[in-house]
Design a protein around this motif. Structure first.
Motif, PDB file in Angstrom:
ATOM      1  N   SER A 127     -35.136  14.204 -69.630  1.00 34.67           N
ATOM      2  CA  SER A 127     -34.577  15.560 -69.159  1.00 34.67           C
ATOM      3  C   SER A 127     -33.468  15.273 -70.177  1.00 34.67           C
ATOM      4  N   MET A 128     -32.593  14.315 -70.596  1.00 36.24           N
ATOM      5  CA  MET A 128     -31.581  14.257 -71.236  1.00 36.24           C
ATOM      6  C   MET A 128     -31.789  14.772 -72.734  1.00 36.24           C
ATOM      7  N   ALA A 129     -32.621  14.115 -73.187  1.00 39.14           N
ATOM      8  CA  ALA A 129     -33.136  14.379 -74.506  1.00 39.14           C
ATOM      9  C   ALA A 129     -33.447  15.658 -74.942  1.00 39.14           C
ATOM     10  N   VAL A 130     -34.355  16.420 -73.809  1.00 34.44           N
ATOM     11  CA  VAL A 130     -34.691  17.825 -73.937  1.00 34.44           C
ATOM     12  C   VAL A 130     -33.438  18.667 -73.880  1.00 34.44           C
ATOM     13  N   SER A 131     -32.514  18.168 -73.039  1.00 30.96           N
ATOM     14  CA  SER A 131     -31.299  19.225 -72.819  1.00 30.96           C
ATOM     15  C   SER A 131     -30.450  19.093 -73.988  1.00 30.96           C
ATOM     16  N   GLY A 132     -30.388  18.023 -74.728  1.00 31.34           N
ATOM     17  CA  GLY A 132     -29.464  17.789 -75.999  1.00 31.34           C
ATOM     18  C   GLY A 132     -30.072  18.587 -77.096  1.00 31.34           C
ATOM     19  N   LEU A 133     -31.427  18.767 -77.268  1.00 29.68           N
ATOM     20  CA  LEU A 133     -31.976  19.501 -78.464  1.00 29.68           C
ATOM     21  C   LEU A 133     -31.952  21.033 -77.917  1.00 29.68           C
ATOM     22  N   GLU A 134     -31.978  21.253 -76.532  1.00 27.51           N
ATOM     23  CA  GLU A 134     -32.182  22.779 -76.353  1.00 27.51           C
ATOM     24  C   GLU A 134     -31.074  23.546 -76.914  1.00 27.51           C
ATOM     25  N   ARG A 135     -29.744  23.061 -77.046  1.00 27.09           N
ATOM     26  CA  ARG A 135     -28.752  23.861 -77.244  1.00 27.09           C
ATOM     27  C   ARG A 135     -28.801  24.322 -78.737  1.00 27.09           C
ATOM     28  N   ILE A 136     -29.483  23.583 -79.501  1.00 26.60           N
ATOM     29  CA  ILE A 136     -29.604  23.750 -80.926  1.00 26.60           C
ATOM     30  C   ILE A 136     -30.781  23.859 -81.678  1.00 26.60           C
ATOM     31  N   CYS A 137     -31.949  24.233 -81.047  1.00 26.93           N
ATOM     32  CA  CYS A 137     -33.361  24.344 -81.200  1.00 26.93           C
ATOM     33  C   CYS A 137     -34.115  25.525 -80.828  1.00 26.93           C
ATOM     34  N   ASP A 138     -34.864  25.870 -81.751  1.00 30.63           N
ATOM     35  CA  ASP A 138     -35.931  27.220 -81.461  1.00 30.63           C
ATOM     36  C   ASP A 138     -36.936  26.652 -80.771  1.00 30.63           C
ATOM     37  N   PHE A 139     -37.466  25.261 -81.430  1.00 28.89           N
ATOM     38  CA  PHE A 139     -38.628  24.599 -80.880  1.00 28.89           C
ATOM     39  C   PHE A 139     -38.278  23.301 -80.526  1.00 28.89           C
ATOM     40  N   ALA A 171     -30.710   8.626 -55.781  1.00 27.67           N
ATOM     41  CA  ALA A 171     -31.590   7.809 -54.956  1.00 27.67           C
ATOM     42  C   ALA A 171     -33.220   8.320 -55.375  1.00 27.67           C
ATOM     43  N   GLY A 172     -33.874   7.512 -55.520  1.00 34.74           N
ATOM     44  CA  GLY A 172     -35.387   7.812 -55.745  1.00 34.74           C
ATOM     45  C   GLY A 172     -35.737   8.614 -57.004  1.00 34.74           C
ATOM     46  N   GLU A 173     -34.594   8.501 -58.015  1.00 35.31           N
ATOM     47  CA  GLU A 173     -34.779   9.430 -59.328  1.00 35.31           C
ATOM     48  C   GLU A 173     -35.519   8.055 -60.306  1.00 35.31           C
ATOM     49  N   ASN A 174     -36.524   8.864 -60.942  1.00 32.59           N
ATOM     50  CA  ASN A 174     -37.100   7.688 -62.059  1.00 32.59           C
ATOM     51  C   ASN A 174     -36.106   7.767 -63.213  1.00 32.59           C
ATOM     52  N   ILE A 175     -36.085   6.623 -63.919  1.00 34.54           N
ATOM     53  CA  ILE A 175     -35.112   6.443 -65.135  1.00 34.54           C
ATOM     54  C   ILE A 175     -35.948   7.254 -66.141  1.00 34.54           C
ATOM     55  N   TYR A 176     -37.117   7.168 -66.288  1.00 31.31           N
ATOM     56  CA  TYR A 176     -37.807   7.972 -67.432  1.00 31.31           C
ATOM     57  C   TYR A 176     -37.692   9.383 -67.396  1.00 31.31           C
ATOM     58  N   ASP A 177     -37.872  10.022 -66.066  1.00 29.20           N
ATOM     59  CA  ASP A 177     -37.521  11.408 -66.006  1.00 29.20           C
ATOM     60  C   ASP A 177     -36.186  11.706 -66.528  1.00 29.20           C
ATOM     61  N   ARG A 178     -35.163  10.782 -66.207  1.00 30.39           N
ATOM     62  CA  ARG A 178     -33.789  11.135 -66.655  1.00 30.39           C
ATOM     63  C   ARG A 178     -33.530  11.266 -68.088  1.00 30.39           C
ATOM     64  N   ARG A 179     -34.212  10.287 -68.836  1.00 29.55           N
ATOM     65  CA  ARG A 179     -34.082   9.937 -70.228  1.00 29.55           C
ATOM     66  C   ARG A 179     -34.662  11.068 -70.679  1.00 29.55           C
ATOM     67  N   PHE A 213     -34.356  14.717 -85.010  1.00 31.79           N
ATOM     68  CA  PHE A 213     -35.164  13.678 -84.250  1.00 31.79           C
ATOM     69  C   PHE A 213     -34.136  13.121 -83.194  1.00 31.79           C
ATOM     70  N   ARG A 214     -34.448  12.815 -82.070  1.00 31.08           N
ATOM     71  CA  ARG A 214     -33.763  12.158 -81.053  1.00 31.08           C
ATOM     72  C   ARG A 214     -34.676  10.984 -80.241  1.00 31.08           C
ATOM     73  N   ASP A 215     -33.913  10.118 -80.148  1.00 28.72           N
ATOM     74  CA  ASP A 215     -34.467   8.982 -79.325  1.00 28.72           C
ATOM     75  C   ASP A 215     -34.257   9.349 -77.680  1.00 28.72           C
ATOM     76  N   LEU A 216     -34.857   8.718 -76.966  1.00 27.05           N
ATOM     77  CA  LEU A 216     -34.608   8.865 -75.426  1.00 27.05           C
ATOM     78  C   LEU A 216     -33.203   8.101 -75.222  1.00 27.05           C
ATOM     79  N   PRO A 217     -32.221   8.722 -74.677  1.00 27.42           N
ATOM     80  CA  PRO A 217     -31.139   7.934 -74.552  1.00 27.42           C
ATOM     81  C   PRO A 217     -31.190   6.969 -73.385  1.00 27.42           C
ATOM     82  N   ASP A 218     -30.445   5.995 -73.465  1.00 28.99           N
ATOM     83  CA  ASP A 218     -30.383   4.909 -72.608  1.00 28.99           C
ATOM     84  C   ASP A 218     -29.454   5.185 -71.204  1.00 28.99           C
ATOM     85  N   VAL A 219     -29.918   5.054 -70.088  1.00 29.63           N
ATOM     86  CA  VAL A 219     -29.374   5.382 -68.960  1.00 29.63           C
ATOM     87  C   VAL A 219     -29.321   3.970 -68.000  1.00 29.63           C
TER      88      VAL A 219
END
Length: 269
Positions: free
Chosen positions: A92-104, A82-90, A69-75
């Motif tokens: 994206s970071m949560a998904v990227s962190g799990l992709e390295r270790i998960c099948d699903f 410029a123009g990037e949405n903070i929720y998009d970044r949070r 389980f992962r919470d959305l990281p703080d950013v």
């Protein structure tokens, strides 16, 4: 890359978190590495479900399968482009962190339209939409004539899924496998139920989703949440004899997991 499963619609009370917990823990029990992200930042029902599970396991010395389980990281706003949405970044970071270790990776969305939910839908390889067996919930998918039940056109949630499909197509990603799950179904055979089945099957051809069986409304599910348990944990916690409702519920879970047709998954429980 991990296969991303998104569980969502725009209405609360459809059983999204119950479906999410059972799908995630079923995959973990079948030997797959599973990550979970809860996007309902206010109610956090799935988060509470998992916390209850860990507490119950520790208290009773149990070793049950638990998704990562992962919470959305703080950013910090200063770290955004410029123009990037903070929720998009949070997200994206949560998904990227799990992709390295998960099948699903399973993402549970809130029962409302939010930026996070919108972005999550565009990430979905498989989209599961639990739907109460009612035309009140059906209205999220399509506008219908109140007397004839004729489908007049897509509604708000279907339009959001269509937008997500467009974004994936533009990015060159595979199409979303959209699965609508008839959930919290009443045990009695009723006219409304037959009308819902017919309307969903007709709409499925128009909007491009599959219809899968979900869970019947049962007291069992309400009893499982406080302990963080699922239907597949009952033997592990000492239930030696299943009643008819438990047997039927396990079969419903088996049918749902089979209907999802997730890559590399053999349902053998």
């Amino acid at each position: 890359m991990a296969h991303i499963i998104v569980v969502g619609n725009e209405k609360g009370g459809a059983g999204k978190s119950t479906v999410s917990m059972h799908v995630a823990t079923s995959l973990a029990r079948l030997g797959h590495k599973v990550g979970v992200i809860d996007l309902d930042l206010r109610q956090k029902t799935l988060t509470r479900y998992l916390e209850n599970r860990l507490t119950y396991m520790e208290r009773h010395g149990l070793d049950l399968p638990v998704p990562e389980f992962r919470d959305l990281p703080d950013v910090e706003k200063g770290d955004l482009a410029a123009g990037e949405n903070i929720y998009d970044r949070r997200l994206s970071m949560a998904v990227s962190g799990l992709e390295r270790i998960c099948d699903f990776i399973l993402i549970d969305c809130p029962g409302s339209h939010t930026r996070l939910s919108q972005v999550a839908h565009s990430l979905a390889d498989t989209l599961i939409t639990p739907l109460n067996d009612s035309f009140l919930d059906f209205d999220l998918l399509a506008k219908t004539d109140g007397e004839t039940h004729e489908i007049m056109g897509p509604s708000v949630y279907s339009e959001m899924v269509w937008s997500a499909r467009q974004l994936r197509s533009q990015a060159g990603l595979t199409a979303i496998d959209w699965v609508v799950v008839r959930n919290r179904v009443g045990p009695q055979r009723m006219v409304n139920k037959e009308l819902m089945i017919a309307a969903l099957n007709k709409l499925a051809r128009r909007l491009g989703f599959r219809v899968a069986p979900g869970f019947t409304e049962r007291v069992t599910f309400r009893e499982l949440f406080p302990r963080g348990l699922t239907l597949l944990d009952l033997k592990d916690v000492g239930v030696k004899q299943f009643n008819i409702s438990m047997v039927a519920a396990r079969q419903e879970l088996r049918d749902l997991m089979t209907a999802l047709k997730l890559p590399g998954v053999t349902v053998d429980f």
